[in-house]
Design a protein around this motif. Structure first.
Motif, mmCIF file in Angstrom:
data_model
loop_
_atom_site.group_PDB
_atom_site.id
_atom_site.type_symbol
_atom_site.label_atom_id
_atom_site.label_comp_id
_atom_site.label_asym_id
_atom_site.label_seq_id
_atom_site.Cartn_x
_atom_site.Cartn_y
_atom_site.Cartn_z
ATOM 1 N N ARG A 119 28.362 29.364 8.153
ATOM 2 C CA ARG A 119 27.692 29.084 9.436
ATOM 3 C C ARG A 119 28.591 28.293 10.383
ATOM 4 O O ARG A 119 28.625 28.567 11.585
ATOM 5 C CB ARG A 119 26.388 28.325 9.190
ATOM 6 C CG ARG A 119 25.295 29.196 8.654
ATOM 7 C CD ARG A 119 23.997 28.416 8.523
ATOM 8 N NE ARG A 119 22.921 29.286 8.122
ATOM 9 C CZ ARG A 119 22.004 28.973 7.229
ATOM 10 N NH1 ARG A 119 22.022 27.783 6.645
ATOM 11 N NH2 ARG A 119 21.058 29.834 6.929
ATOM 12 N N TRP A 178 31.392 30.839 11.614
ATOM 13 C CA TRP A 178 31.005 32.186 12.028
ATOM 14 C C TRP A 178 31.493 32.511 13.437
ATOM 15 O O TRP A 178 32.155 33.531 13.653
ATOM 16 C CB TRP A 178 29.493 32.383 11.932
ATOM 17 C CG TRP A 178 29.101 33.789 12.240
ATOM 18 C CD1 TRP A 178 28.840 34.324 13.473
ATOM 19 C CD2 TRP A 178 28.982 34.873 11.323
ATOM 20 N NE1 TRP A 178 28.550 35.656 13.372
ATOM 21 C CE2 TRP A 178 28.629 36.008 12.061
ATOM 22 C CE3 TRP A 178 29.129 34.971 9.941
ATOM 23 C CZ2 TRP A 178 28.427 37.251 11.453
ATOM 24 C CZ3 TRP A 178 28.912 36.200 9.354
ATOM 25 C CH2 TRP A 178 28.566 37.322 10.110
ATOM 26 N N GLU A 229 26.719 38.155 16.565
ATOM 27 C CA GLU A 229 25.468 37.522 16.142
ATOM 28 C C GLU A 229 25.370 37.617 14.618
ATOM 29 O O GLU A 229 25.476 38.698 14.053
ATOM 30 C CB GLU A 229 24.286 38.250 16.794
ATOM 31 C CG GLU A 229 22.955 37.580 16.576
ATOM 32 C CD GLU A 229 22.812 36.250 17.295
ATOM 33 O OE1 GLU A 229 22.067 35.406 16.795
ATOM 34 O OE2 GLU A 229 23.466 36.052 18.348
ATOM 35 N N PRO A 240 23.836 37.812 10.831
ATOM 36 C CA PRO A 240 22.612 38.364 10.248
ATOM 37 C C PRO A 240 21.639 37.242 9.887
ATOM 38 O O PRO A 240 22.049 36.106 9.635
ATOM 39 C CB PRO A 240 23.085 39.066 8.979
ATOM 40 C CG PRO A 240 24.561 39.107 9.053
ATOM 41 C CD PRO A 240 25.007 38.072 10.020
ATOM 42 N N ASN A 241 20.362 37.541 9.836
ATOM 43 C CA ASN A 241 19.354 36.549 9.443
ATOM 44 C C ASN A 241 19.375 36.278 7.952
ATOM 45 O O ASN A 241 19.059 35.181 7.506
ATOM 46 C CB ASN A 241 17.955 37.005 9.864
ATOM 47 C CG ASN A 241 17.789 36.964 11.371
ATOM 48 O OD1 ASN A 241 18.373 36.136 12.054
ATOM 49 N ND2 ASN A 241 16.989 37.874 11.887
ATOM 50 N N ASP A 242 19.735 37.274 7.166
ATOM 51 C CA ASP A 242 19.764 37.148 5.719
ATOM 52 C C ASP A 242 21.027 36.387 5.290
ATOM 53 O O ASP A 242 22.149 36.791 5.631
ATOM 54 C CB ASP A 242 19.729 38.540 5.079
ATOM 55 C CG ASP A 242 19.762 38.470 3.575
ATOM 56 O OD1 ASP A 242 18.736 38.085 2.993
ATOM 57 O OD2 ASP A 242 20.824 38.801 2.996
ATOM 58 N N SER A 243 20.852 35.304 4.537
ATOM 59 C CA SER A 243 21.989 34.462 4.128
ATOM 60 C C SER A 243 23.014 35.219 3.291
ATOM 61 O O SER A 243 24.220 35.095 3.514
ATOM 62 C CB SER A 243 21.484 33.259 3.337
ATOM 63 O OG SER A 243 20.632 32.472 4.124
ATOM 64 N N GLU A 251 23.598 38.417 3.194
ATOM 65 C CA GLU A 251 24.275 39.386 4.060
ATOM 66 C C GLU A 251 25.294 38.689 4.950
ATOM 67 O O GLU A 251 26.392 39.197 5.191
ATOM 68 C CB GLU A 251 23.244 40.131 4.899
ATOM 69 C CG GLU A 251 23.825 41.237 5.734
ATOM 70 C CD GLU A 251 22.754 41.961 6.559
ATOM 71 O OE1 GLU A 251 23.141 42.573 7.565
ATOM 72 O OE2 GLU A 251 21.558 41.901 6.211
ATOM 73 N N MET A 252 24.943 37.483 5.441
ATOM 74 C CA MET A 252 25.864 36.724 6.290
ATOM 75 C C MET A 252 27.134 36.380 5.531
ATOM 76 O O MET A 252 28.248 36.564 6.038
ATOM 77 C CB MET A 252 25.193 35.444 6.792
ATOM 78 C CG MET A 252 26.108 34.600 7.671
ATOM 79 S SD MET A 252 25.418 32.980 8.075
ATOM 80 C CE MET A 252 24.149 33.447 9.215
#
Length: 80
Positions: free
Chosen positions: A39, A42, A49, A51-54, A56-57
């Motif tokens: 985070r 990033w 932007e 991803p919302n899924d950790s 996946e991020m």
């Protein structure tokens, strides 16, 4: 028992600097530190932007940058 999170460059060294290593009491704590690292970096490293899924991020971050990570159980010295 503790866990070591190691983040290192894949193809070359960080100008002679060693990999970043942090020690954590649990694997969950090491995974949380990894997510915080992703985070924090990033925008500078990926620039899209996130991803919302950790999970996946984390996967997307490490597929885009020249870094790798490992979370491993710390080995106790023999005789301990």
């Amino acid at each position: 028992m503790s866990f070591i999170l190691t983040i290192r460059e894949r193809s070359h060294s960080w100008a002679g600097r060693p990999p970043v290593r942090t020690e954590h009491a649990t694997q969950i704590a090491a995974e949380a530190e990894l997510l915080d690292y992703v985070r924090r970096n990033w925008d500078a490293e990926v620039g899209t932007e996130p991803p919302n899924d950790s999970a996946e991020m984390i996967q997307e971050y490490f597929s885009d940058v020249l870094e790798s990570y490992e979370i491993a159980e710390r080995q106790q010295p023999r005789g301990s």
